[in-house]
Design a protein around this motif. Structure first.
Motif, PDB file in Angstrom:
ATOM      1  N   ASP A   1      -8.345   2.278  -2.819  1.00 23.34           N
ATOM      2  CA  ASP A   1      -8.676   1.207  -1.889  1.00 23.34           C
ATOM      3  C   ASP A   1      -9.014   1.719  -0.500  1.00 23.34           C
ATOM      4  O   ASP A   1      -9.599   0.991   0.306  1.00 23.34           O
ATOM      5  CB  ASP A   1      -7.501   0.227  -1.776  1.00 23.34           C
ATOM      6  CG  ASP A   1      -7.240  -0.498  -3.080  1.00 23.34           C
ATOM      7  OD1 ASP A   1      -8.226  -0.841  -3.775  1.00 23.34           O
ATOM      8  OD2 ASP A   1      -6.070  -0.716  -3.410  1.00 23.34           O
ATOM      9  N   GLY A   2      -8.620   2.953  -0.185  1.00 23.79           N
ATOM     10  CA  GLY A   2      -8.895   3.490   1.130  1.00 23.79           C
ATOM     11  C   GLY A   2      -8.484   4.940   1.229  1.00 23.79           C
ATOM     12  O   GLY A   2      -7.781   5.468   0.370  1.00 23.79           O
ATOM     13  N   VAL A   3      -8.944   5.577   2.302  1.00 20.93           N
ATOM     14  CA  VAL A   3      -8.632   6.968   2.599  1.00 20.93           C
ATOM     15  C   VAL A   3      -8.046   7.024   3.999  1.00 20.93           C
ATOM     16  O   VAL A   3      -8.554   6.384   4.918  1.00 20.93           O
ATOM     17  CB  VAL A   3      -9.902   7.852   2.517  1.00 20.93           C
ATOM     18  CG1 VAL A   3      -9.637   9.255   3.054  1.00 20.93           C
ATOM     19  CG2 VAL A   3     -10.434   7.905   1.096  1.00 20.93           C
ATOM     20  N   ILE A   4      -6.962   7.782   4.163  1.00 25.09           N
ATOM     21  CA  ILE A   4      -6.385   8.035   5.480  1.00 25.09           C
ATOM     22  C   ILE A   4      -6.737   9.466   5.846  1.00 25.09           C
ATOM     23  O   ILE A   4      -6.426  10.394   5.100  1.00 25.09           O
ATOM     24  CB  ILE A   4      -4.855   7.856   5.485  1.00 25.09           C
ATOM     25  CG1 ILE A   4      -4.484   6.434   5.099  1.00 25.09           C
ATOM     26  CG2 ILE A   4      -4.285   8.216   6.857  1.00 25.09           C
ATOM     27  CD1 ILE A   4      -2.987   6.228   4.892  1.00 25.09           C
ATOM     28  N   SER A   5      -7.375   9.622   6.986  1.00 32.38           N
ATOM     29  CA  SER A   5      -7.811  10.932   7.446  1.00 32.38           C
ATOM     30  C   SER A   5      -7.092  11.258   8.750  1.00 32.38           C
ATOM     31  O   SER A   5      -7.189  10.506   9.713  1.00 32.38           O
ATOM     32  CB  SER A   5      -9.327  10.913   7.662  1.00 32.38           C
ATOM     33  OG  SER A   5      -9.763  12.094   8.265  1.00 32.38           O
TER      34      SER A   5
ATOM     35  N   ALA B   1       0.857  -1.178   0.000  1.00 30.58           N
ATOM     36  CA  ALA B   1       0.000   0.000   0.000  1.00 30.58           C
ATOM     37  C   ALA B   1       0.893   1.227   0.000  1.00 30.58           C
ATOM     38  O   ALA B   1       2.027   1.189   0.476  1.00 30.58           O
ATOM     39  CB  ALA B   1      -0.899   0.004   1.238  1.00 30.58           C
ATOM     40  N   SER B   2       0.391   2.309  -0.545  1.00 31.87           N
ATOM     41  CA  SER B   2       1.133   3.563  -0.538  1.00 31.87           C
ATOM     42  C   SER B   2       0.159   4.714  -0.731  1.00 31.87           C
ATOM     43  O   SER B   2      -0.980   4.524  -1.155  1.00 31.87           O
ATOM     44  CB  SER B   2       2.197   3.591  -1.633  1.00 31.87           C
ATOM     45  OG  SER B   2       1.588   3.567  -2.901  1.00 31.87           O
ATOM     46  N   ILE B   3       0.629   5.913  -0.439  1.00 28.71           N
ATOM     47  CA  ILE B   3      -0.164   7.110  -0.672  1.00 28.71           C
ATOM     48  C   ILE B   3       0.087   7.540  -2.116  1.00 28.71           C
ATOM     49  O   ILE B   3       1.224   7.798  -2.500  1.00 28.71           O
ATOM     50  CB  ILE B   3       0.231   8.236   0.292  1.00 28.71           C
ATOM     51  CG1 ILE B   3      -0.025   7.801   1.738  1.00 28.71           C
ATOM     52  CG2 ILE B   3      -0.534   9.518  -0.034  1.00 28.71           C
ATOM     53  CD1 ILE B   3       0.503   8.763   2.774  1.00 28.71           C
ATOM     54  N   VAL B   4      -0.967   7.567  -2.911  1.00 30.57           N
ATOM     55  CA  VAL B   4      -0.813   7.947  -4.312  1.00 30.57           C
ATOM     56  C   VAL B   4      -1.330   9.348  -4.590  1.00 30.57           C
ATOM     57  O   VAL B   4      -0.939   9.973  -5.571  1.00 30.57           O
ATOM     58  CB  VAL B   4      -1.498   6.934  -5.263  1.00 30.57           C
ATOM     59  CG1 VAL B   4      -0.800   5.587  -5.197  1.00 30.57           C
ATOM     60  CG2 VAL B   4      -2.972   6.810  -4.964  1.00 30.57           C
ATOM     61  N   CYS B   5      -2.242   9.849  -3.739  1.00 32.14           N
ATOM     62  CA  CYS B   5      -2.740  11.204  -3.898  1.00 32.14           C
ATOM     63  C   CYS B   5      -3.204  11.709  -2.541  1.00 32.14           C
ATOM     64  O   CYS B   5      -3.565  10.922  -1.672  1.00 32.14           O
ATOM     65  CB  CYS B   5      -3.861  11.278  -4.926  1.00 32.14           C
ATOM     66  SG  CYS B   5      -5.259  10.192  -4.601  1.00 32.14           S
TER      67      CYS B   5
END
Length: 148
Positions: free
Chosen positions: A89-93, A26-30
């Motif tokens: 696939d998901g959001v990090i808030s 997994a990684s932060i893409v945007c």
């Protein structure tokens, strides 16, 4: 988002390192975030902050200025980012501004509409995301990371 994090690039790298340990990768893409040199608790509209953006996995500072102006730009970016949410696939808030006119509301609303799970921290913002917006929280989301 956390007290003592004075280096946005180091914070981004810390997130990426943690995500690298996720099974399957997994990684932060945007993404979009506002970095303040001081805590945001009780901050005025003239506090100097930086707007950071992640595009295609690369972090860059977009601008620096007073909080009110940077928040306007951040909301515009969040409105644009919302269109990409269904493909993620998901959001990090982290300490989001999730209120009805909040800066991050468009992303959270898109996640709720698409059924994309949200994980993160910031008890109040995640409560709003789940209760008002309808986001599906994943994992042990919630609580505080120290101060905003």
């Amino acid at each position: 988002a956390t007290l003592g994090n004075s280096d946005p690039a180091a914070l981004f790298q810390a997130f990426q390192a943690q995500l690298a340990g996720v099974a399957g990768g997994a990684s932060i893409v945007c993404g979009v975030f506002v970095h303040a040199d001081a805590g945001l608790d009780g901050a005025g509209a003239d506090l100097l902050v930086s707007l950071w953006e992640v595009e295609e996995g690369e972090l860059r500072q977009r601008t620096r200025g007073p909080l009110a102006e940077v928040n306007r730009q951040a909301k515009q970016l969040c409105e644009e980012l919302a269109a990409a949410i269904p493909s993620l696939d998901g959001v990090i808030s982290v300490s989001a501004d999730a209120g009805s006119a909040g800066v991050n509301r468009p992303v959270l609303a898109a996640a709720a509409a698409a059924g994309v799970p949200v994980a993160g921290t910031g008890g109040t913002s995640l409560s709003i995301a789940a209760g008002e917006v309808g986001c599906r929280l994943a994992g042990n989301a919630g609580g505080s990371v120290a101060t905003t």
